[in-house]
Motif scaffolding. Structure first.
Motif, mmCIF file in Angstrom:
data_model
loop_
_atom_site.group_PDB
_atom_site.id
_atom_site.type_symbol
_atom_site.label_atom_id
_atom_site.label_comp_id
_atom_site.label_asym_id
_atom_site.label_seq_id
_atom_site.Cartn_x
_atom_site.Cartn_y
_atom_site.Cartn_z
ATOM 1 N N PHE A 64 0.822 -1.206 0.000
ATOM 2 C CA PHE A 64 0.000 0.000 0.000
ATOM 3 C C PHE A 64 0.860 1.262 0.000
ATOM 4 C CE2 PHE A 64 -3.972 -2.098 2.058
ATOM 5 C CZ PHE A 64 -4.255 -2.706 0.848
ATOM 6 N N GLN A 65 1.963 1.228 0.744
ATOM 7 C CA GLN A 65 2.840 2.391 0.772
ATOM 8 C C GLN A 65 3.467 2.610 -0.599
ATOM 9 O OE1 GLN A 65 3.095 4.464 3.543
ATOM 10 N NE2 GLN A 65 3.892 5.772 1.909
ATOM 11 N N ALA A 68 1.053 4.197 -2.880
ATOM 12 C CA ALA A 68 0.845 5.608 -2.575
ATOM 13 C C ALA A 68 2.011 6.471 -3.047
ATOM 14 C CB ALA A 68 0.653 5.782 -1.064
ATOM 15 N N ASP A 69 3.209 5.904 -3.022
ATOM 16 C CA ASP A 69 4.419 6.684 -3.308
ATOM 17 C C ASP A 69 4.842 6.687 -4.771
ATOM 18 O OD1 ASP A 69 4.554 7.293 -0.629
ATOM 19 O OD2 ASP A 69 6.067 5.759 -0.178
ATOM 20 N N THR A 71 4.108 5.681 -9.159
ATOM 21 C CA THR A 71 3.154 5.442 -10.240
ATOM 22 C C THR A 71 3.291 4.001 -10.696
ATOM 23 O OG1 THR A 71 4.696 5.993 -12.008
ATOM 24 C CG2 THR A 71 3.430 7.823 -11.053
#
Length: 81
Positions: A64-65, A68-69, A71
């Motif tokens: 998930f991180q 989020a960080d 593309t």
């Protein structure tokens, strides 16, 4: 159920035709409604039995991180068009 109860439709067959559902479903719903009212018609979803999670909570957090960080291109995830 309201259409059956009010007499707007006459019987399971007509209700099934009007609402485009199976006659058997109308009968099941009507019997449930008669026995328990509207509450008896509420769909209660339960979790499906099946395989356990493929990844653990720690790996999921990392995934998930990363989502989020970065593309998809940065993560080398190909997009199909």
């Amino acid at each position: 159920m309201a259409a059956l109860e009010s007499g707007q439709v006459k019987g399971y067959r007509q209700a099934a035709e009007v609402f485009q559902v199976a006659e058997r479903s109308v009968g099941s719903w009507w019997r449930a409604y008669q026995a328990g009212g509207w509450e008896a018609l509420v769909v209660r979803r339960t979790s499906r039995p099946g395989p356990h999670e493929k990844i653990g909570p720690e790996d999921r957090a990392v995934l998930f991180q990363a989502m989020a960080d970065y593309t998809p291109e940065e993560l080398l995830i190909a997009r199909s068009c």
